[in-house]
Design a protein around this motif. Structure first.
Motif, PDB file in Angstrom:
ATOM      1  N   TYR A 144       2.734   6.778  -1.776  1.00  0.00           N
ATOM      2  CA  TYR A 144       3.806   7.661  -2.234  1.00  0.00           C
ATOM      3  C   TYR A 144       3.440   8.328  -3.557  1.00  0.00           C
ATOM      4  CZ  TYR A 144       7.899   9.211  -4.693  1.00  0.00           C
ATOM      5  OH  TYR A 144       8.758   9.975  -5.443  1.00  0.00           O
ATOM      6  N   LEU A 145       2.928   7.564  -4.497  1.00  0.00           N
ATOM      7  CA  LEU A 145       2.575   8.128  -5.802  1.00  0.00           C
ATOM      8  C   LEU A 145       1.524   9.224  -5.660  1.00  0.00           C
ATOM      9  CD1 LEU A 145       2.477   4.823  -7.876  1.00  0.00           C
ATOM     10  CD2 LEU A 145       4.259   6.580  -7.936  1.00  0.00           C
ATOM     11  N   ALA A 146       0.551   9.012  -4.786  1.00  0.00           N
ATOM     12  CA  ALA A 146      -0.467  10.035  -4.555  1.00  0.00           C
ATOM     13  C   ALA A 146       0.143  11.288  -3.935  1.00  0.00           C
ATOM     14  CB  ALA A 146      -1.563   9.480  -3.649  1.00  0.00           C
ATOM     15  N   SER A 147       1.173  11.104  -3.113  1.00  0.00           N
ATOM     16  CA  SER A 147       1.767  12.252  -2.425  1.00  0.00           C
ATOM     17  C   SER A 147       2.515  13.194  -3.366  1.00  0.00           C
ATOM     18  CB  SER A 147       2.721  11.768  -1.323  1.00  0.00           C
ATOM     19  OG  SER A 147       3.943  11.277  -1.861  1.00  0.00           O
TER      20      SER A 147
ATOM     21  N   PRO B 157       0.803  -1.228   0.000  1.00  0.00           N
ATOM     22  CA  PRO B 157       0.000   0.000   0.000  1.00  0.00           C
ATOM     23  C   PRO B 157       0.833   1.274   0.000  1.00  0.00           C
ATOM     24  CG  PRO B 157      -0.910  -1.599   1.538  1.00  0.00           C
ATOM     25  CD  PRO B 157       0.407  -2.150   1.078  1.00  0.00           C
ATOM     26  N   GLU B 158       2.043   1.230   0.578  1.00  0.00           N
ATOM     27  CA  GLU B 158       2.861   2.447   0.630  1.00  0.00           C
ATOM     28  C   GLU B 158       3.296   2.930  -0.748  1.00  0.00           C
ATOM     29  OE1 GLU B 158       5.702  -0.844   2.308  1.00  0.00           O
ATOM     30  OE2 GLU B 158       3.539  -0.412   2.285  1.00  0.00           O
TER      31      GLU B 158
ATOM     32  N   HIS C  29      -5.109  -0.267  -5.161  1.00  0.00           N
ATOM     33  CA  HIS C  29      -4.490   0.512  -4.092  1.00  0.00           C
ATOM     34  C   HIS C  29      -4.586   2.014  -4.369  1.00  0.00           C
ATOM     35  CE1 HIS C  29      -3.101  -2.934  -1.924  1.00  0.00           C
ATOM     36  NE2 HIS C  29      -2.383  -3.381  -2.934  1.00  0.00           N
ATOM     37  N   LEU C  30      -4.524   2.386  -5.642  1.00  0.00           N
ATOM     38  CA  LEU C  30      -4.675   3.802  -5.991  1.00  0.00           C
ATOM     39  C   LEU C  30      -6.054   4.319  -5.607  1.00  0.00           C
ATOM     40  CD1 LEU C  30      -2.995   3.755  -9.521  1.00  0.00           C
ATOM     41  CD2 LEU C  30      -2.021   4.689  -7.414  1.00  0.00           C
ATOM     42  N   ALA C  31      -7.041   3.429  -5.587  1.00  0.00           N
ATOM     43  CA  ALA C  31      -8.415   3.830  -5.289  1.00  0.00           C
ATOM     44  C   ALA C  31      -8.567   4.417  -3.897  1.00  0.00           C
ATOM     45  CB  ALA C  31      -9.353   2.636  -5.452  1.00  0.00           C
TER      46      ALA C  31
END
Length: 252
Positions: free
Chosen positions: A33-36, A28-29, A57-59
């Motif tokens: 990270y990508l969202a951050s 999940p991390e 997981h992106l959801a």
């Protein structure tokens, strides 16, 4: 062949369902990270999504997520989620309007793309300062005699049956053309504990295994399964397996 190995002799005869069941899950991390680093969290697009290993997981971080894959079989095995939609489409012709995506990912898929065309599409659909992430996981690490037998199989026995694109994965996409302002991502790995049949199920999803089978070299596969069964111990024992995650992350 002993009885235990005999029951495994058809371990590699799998389809899309096996891919969904046995491919390692991204931690999940990675999605966090990508969202951050994305400019906002409105829309993430996962290209070459398979059955949604990263998509799901992106959801948790984006209002809307779109998973795209040219394989209808893969899409069929994706788990539905309220804010996720899936569609069959190639990376080179994304069925999306311009300036809509804040994050574009391709996990264990970019080595199959026509990269110039994909990059053109990524630029078209990206919002200003959107993030493009090419993600891959390297060769698994398995300790002791099991690891030594796996390395022999991977490098010398199944190696000739890998497509040329596999070298790009093994190098962590380091040699891919990536004409973007690049960010350095964190150190992330996949850690799992698998029993024997889960491990062999994962190997069964490899394109090299399919090629070996189509070339009439099933004995190479059966021999590996037999040797691993003997080294594994009780088939229900879970051994620790690690895959390093490699990322090329760029700002569009």
């Amino acid at each position: 062949m002993n009885s235990s190995a005999t029951t495994l002799k058809n371990w590699f005869e799998q389809g899309g369902q096996a891919y969904a069941r046995f491919r390692p899950e991204y931690p999940p991390e990675l999605a966090a990270y990508l969202a951050s680093v994305a400019p906002d969290r409105r829309l993430a697009v996962d290209v070459g999504c398979g059955n949604g290993q990263l998509t799901k997981h992106l959801a948790a971080h984006f209002s809307t997520v779109v998973g795209l894959d040219p394989s209808g079989d893969q899409i069929t095995h994706a788990v539905p989620q309220e804010n996720v939609s899936y569609d069959s489409a190639p990376a080179e012709a994304l069925p999306l309007p311009g300036r809509c995506a804040s994050l574009i990912t391709a996990a264990q898929a970019a080595h199959w793309f026509d990269l110039p065309k994909f990059y053109s599409e990524a630029r078209r659909v990206a919002v200003p300062n959107a993030i493009l992430a090419l993600i891959s996981y390297g060769v698994l690490c398995l300790g002791g005699p099991l690891g030594a037998r796996f390395e022999q199989f991977y490098c010398h026995e199944i190696g000739p049956y890998w497509p040329a694109e596999r070298k790009l994965v093994d190098s962590g996409y380091a040699t891919l053309d990536f004409p973007f302002t690049e960010l350095e991502g964190p150190s992330i790995a996949i850690h799992l504990e698998w029993c024997l049949e889960e491990f062999l199920g994962y190997v069964s999803t490899w394109s090299a295994v399919r090629s070996a089978k189509e070339s009439g070299r099933e004995e190479v596969l059966h021999r590996f399964a037999t040797d691993l069964a003997e080294l594994w111990g009780d088939r229900a024992i879970r051994h620790s397996i690690t895959w390093p995650i490699n990322m090329r992350i760029g700002q569009l």
